[in-house]
Design a protein around this motif. Structure first.
Motif, PDB file in Angstrom:
ATOM      1  N   ASN A   4       0.855  -1.177   0.000  1.00  0.00           N
ATOM      2  CA  ASN A   4       0.000   0.000   0.000  1.00  0.00           C
ATOM      3  C   ASN A   4       0.894   1.231   0.000  1.00  0.00           C
ATOM      4  O   ASN A   4       1.707   1.405   0.902  1.00  0.00           O
ATOM      5  CB  ASN A   4      -0.901  -0.022   1.240  1.00  0.00           C
ATOM      6  N   ARG A   5       0.738   2.088  -1.005  1.00  0.00           N
ATOM      7  CA  ARG A   5       1.555   3.301  -1.108  1.00  0.00           C
ATOM      8  C   ARG A   5       1.402   4.223   0.090  1.00  0.00           C
ATOM      9  O   ARG A   5       2.270   5.045   0.368  1.00  0.00           O
ATOM     10  CB  ARG A   5       1.184   4.080  -2.376  1.00  0.00           C
ATOM     11  N   SER A   6       0.322   4.075   0.837  1.00  0.00           N
ATOM     12  CA  SER A   6       0.080   4.934   1.995  1.00  0.00           C
ATOM     13  C   SER A   6       0.830   4.487   3.243  1.00  0.00           C
ATOM     14  O   SER A   6       0.883   5.213   4.221  1.00  0.00           O
ATOM     15  CB  SER A   6      -1.423   4.973   2.314  1.00  0.00           C
ATOM     16  N   MET A   7       1.391   3.281   3.231  1.00  0.00           N
ATOM     17  CA  MET A   7       2.055   2.726   4.419  1.00  0.00           C
ATOM     18  C   MET A   7       3.560   2.793   4.250  1.00  0.00           C
ATOM     19  O   MET A   7       4.104   2.345   3.245  1.00  0.00           O
ATOM     20  CB  MET A   7       1.608   1.274   4.598  1.00  0.00           C
ATOM     21  N   PRO A   8       4.282   3.356   5.234  1.00  0.00           N
ATOM     22  CA  PRO A   8       5.738   3.414   5.128  1.00  0.00           C
ATOM     23  C   PRO A   8       6.349   2.027   5.313  1.00  0.00           C
ATOM     24  O   PRO A   8       5.710   1.127   5.857  1.00  0.00           O
ATOM     25  CB  PRO A   8       6.144   4.351   6.266  1.00  0.00           C
ATOM     26  N   PRO A   9       7.603   1.841   4.870  1.00  0.00           N
ATOM     27  CA  PRO A   9       8.248   0.540   5.010  1.00  0.00           C
ATOM     28  C   PRO A   9       8.754   0.302   6.430  1.00  0.00           C
ATOM     29  O   PRO A   9       8.994   1.242   7.175  1.00  0.00           O
ATOM     30  CB  PRO A   9       9.430   0.650   4.040  1.00  0.00           C
ATOM     31  N   GLY A  10       8.908  -0.963   6.758  1.00  0.00           N
ATOM     32  CA  GLY A  10       9.535  -1.322   8.025  1.00  0.00           C
ATOM     33  C   GLY A  10       8.719  -2.298   8.836  1.00  0.00           C
ATOM     34  O   GLY A  10       7.494  -2.258   8.800  1.00  0.00           O
ATOM     35  N   PRO A  11       9.387  -3.166   9.593  1.00  0.00           N
ATOM     36  CA  PRO A  11       8.675  -4.123  10.441  1.00  0.00           C
ATOM     37  C   PRO A  11       8.087  -3.470  11.683  1.00  0.00           C
ATOM     38  O   PRO A  11       7.121  -3.941  12.244  1.00  0.00           O
ATOM     39  CB  PRO A  11       9.757  -5.140  10.812  1.00  0.00           C
ATOM     40  N   VAL A  12       8.661  -2.354  12.133  1.00  0.00           N
ATOM     41  CA  VAL A  12       8.153  -1.578  13.262  1.00  0.00           C
ATOM     42  C   VAL A  12       8.304  -0.111  12.882  1.00  0.00           C
ATOM     43  O   VAL A  12       9.353   0.308  12.401  1.00  0.00           O
ATOM     44  CB  VAL A  12       8.950  -1.875  14.555  1.00  0.00           C
ATOM     45  N   ILE A  13       7.247   0.671  13.076  1.00  0.00           N
ATOM     46  CA  ILE A  13       7.250   2.064  12.633  1.00  0.00           C
ATOM     47  C   ILE A  13       6.932   2.971  13.816  1.00  0.00           C
ATOM     48  O   ILE A  13       5.773   3.115  14.203  1.00  0.00           O
ATOM     49  CB  ILE A  13       6.229   2.270  11.496  1.00  0.00           C
ATOM     50  N   PRO A  14       7.949   3.562  14.444  1.00  0.00           N
ATOM     51  CA  PRO A  14       7.687   4.468  15.570  1.00  0.00           C
ATOM     52  C   PRO A  14       6.934   5.718  15.123  1.00  0.00           C
ATOM     53  O   PRO A  14       7.184   6.255  14.048  1.00  0.00           O
ATOM     54  CB  PRO A  14       9.085   4.854  16.065  1.00  0.00           C
ATOM     55  N   GLU A  15       6.007   6.155  15.957  1.00  0.00           N
ATOM     56  CA  GLU A  15       5.285   7.401  15.758  1.00  0.00           C
ATOM     57  C   GLU A  15       5.727   8.336  16.882  1.00  0.00           C
ATOM     58  O   GLU A  15       5.501   8.052  18.053  1.00  0.00           O
ATOM     59  CB  GLU A  15       3.780   7.176  15.817  1.00  0.00           C
ATOM     60  N   LEU A  16       6.371   9.441  16.509  1.00  0.00           N
ATOM     61  CA  LEU A  16       6.944  10.354  17.490  1.00  0.00           C
ATOM     62  C   LEU A  16       6.167  11.661  17.516  1.00  0.00           C
ATOM     63  O   LEU A  16       6.042  12.327  16.487  1.00  0.00           O
ATOM     64  CB  LEU A  16       8.414  10.624  17.159  1.00  0.00           C
ATOM     65  N   PRO A  17       5.627  12.062  18.687  1.00  0.00           N
ATOM     66  CA  PRO A  17       4.836  13.285  18.755  1.00  0.00           C
ATOM     67  C   PRO A  17       5.683  14.544  18.899  1.00  0.00           C
ATOM     68  O   PRO A  17       6.684  14.550  19.621  1.00  0.00           O
ATOM     69  CB  PRO A  17       3.977  13.065  20.007  1.00  0.00           C
ATOM     70  N   TYR A  18       5.271  15.599  18.199  1.00  0.00           N
ATOM     71  CA  TYR A  18       5.913  16.914  18.268  1.00  0.00           C
ATOM     72  C   TYR A  18       4.821  17.978  18.226  1.00  0.00           C
ATOM     73  O   TYR A  18       3.791  17.793  17.581  1.00  0.00           O
ATOM     74  CB  TYR A  18       6.855  17.131  17.079  1.00  0.00           C
ATOM     75  N   ALA A  19       5.077  19.112  18.864  1.00  0.00           N
ATOM     76  CA  ALA A  19       4.112  20.211  18.876  1.00  0.00           C
ATOM     77  C   ALA A  19       3.912  20.791  17.479  1.00  0.00           C
ATOM     78  O   ALA A  19       2.810  21.172  17.113  1.00  0.00           O
ATOM     79  CB  ALA A  19       4.557  21.301  19.851  1.00  0.00           C
ATOM     80  N   ASP A  20       4.976  20.857  16.669  1.00  0.00           N
ATOM     81  CA  ASP A  20       4.897  21.405  15.316  1.00  0.00           C
ATOM     82  C   ASP A  20       5.466  20.365  14.355  1.00  0.00           C
ATOM     83  O   ASP A  20       6.689  20.249  14.200  1.00  0.00           O
ATOM     84  CB  ASP A  20       5.668  22.716  15.222  1.00  0.00           C
ATOM     85  N   VAL A  21       4.594  19.601  13.730  1.00  0.00           N
ATOM     86  CA  VAL A  21       5.004  18.477  12.881  1.00  0.00           C
ATOM     87  C   VAL A  21       5.879  18.920  11.709  1.00  0.00           C
ATOM     88  O   VAL A  21       6.948  18.345  11.493  1.00  0.00           O
ATOM     89  CB  VAL A  21       3.764  17.670  12.413  1.00  0.00           C
ATOM     90  N   PRO A  22       5.492  19.920  10.906  1.00  0.00           N
ATOM     91  CA  PRO A  22       6.349  20.311   9.777  1.00  0.00           C
ATOM     92  C   PRO A  22       7.745  20.772  10.204  1.00  0.00           C
ATOM     93  O   PRO A  22       8.746  20.421   9.572  1.00  0.00           O
ATOM     94  CB  PRO A  22       5.571  21.437   9.092  1.00  0.00           C
ATOM     95  N   VAL A  23       7.817  21.548  11.282  1.00  0.00           N
ATOM     96  CA  VAL A  23       9.125  22.014  11.772  1.00  0.00           C
ATOM     97  C   VAL A  23       9.964  20.832  12.230  1.00  0.00           C
ATOM     98  O   VAL A  23      11.155  20.731  11.907  1.00  0.00           O
ATOM     99  CB  VAL A  23       8.943  23.047  12.912  1.00  0.00           C
ATOM    100  N   ALA A  24       9.353  19.909  12.957  1.00  0.00           N
ATOM    101  CA  ALA A  24      10.086  18.738  13.444  1.00  0.00           C
ATOM    102  C   ALA A  24      10.577  17.877  12.286  1.00  0.00           C
ATOM    103  O   ALA A  24      11.731  17.427  12.280  1.00  0.00           O
ATOM    104  CB  ALA A  24       9.201  17.915  14.375  1.00  0.00           C
TER     105      ALA A  24
END
Length: 136
Positions: A4-24
């Motif tokens: 699926n083109r919408s899913m990034p590659p990898g067996p485990v995909i960390p999601e990291l929170p930031y206050a400003d996503v584009p800047v981070a």
């Protein structure tokens, strides 16, 4: 498992929170050499990290690293969900199929960490649901 083109590659995909996503995301690319893969509005950006990926997600300015989440691709999310429920996992809802081609559910582990388990069910063009494929 379908791709699926919408899913990034990898067996485990960390999601990291930031206050400003584009800047981070820009900073992570500049500082660590990551590459932007998929932008979803200004609240979620997937980044290539070598052969894998991370997802920068919207989080509060006061949220610390304990707010990190982990996404794990699985072959059968419904069977995975049933096993988790049988083991007493605290789920945050039943598996749901989303327009971006993934069927997912989330659960909290014993330490309160959030895990999202995701099955690719369709190859979804990111443009069809508001995403923007930047670099694949």
């Amino acid at each position: 498992m379908p791709t699926n083109r919408s899913m990034p590659p990898g067996p485990v995909i960390p999601e990291l929170p930031y206050a400003d996503v584009p800047v981070a995301a820009r900073w992570l690319c500049s500082a660590f050499g990551f590459r932007e893969r998929l932008r979803i509005g200004s609240h979620r950006i997937q980044l290539h990290v070598g052969a894998g990926a991370i997802v920068v997600v919207e989080g509060s300015a006061t949220q610390d690293a304990s707010g990190c989440r982990v996404m794990v691709p699985v072959a059968d999310v419904d069977a995975h969900y049933a096993k988790a429920v049988a083991a007493g996992a605290r789920t945050l809802g039943e598996p749901t199929t989303y327009p971006f081609g993934e069927r997912q559910y989330s659960a909290l582990d014993l330490g309160g960490h959030r895990w999202t388990f995701s099955q690719s069910v369709a190859d979804s063009d990111p443009a069809s649901w508001g995403g923007e494929l930047v670099n694949s």
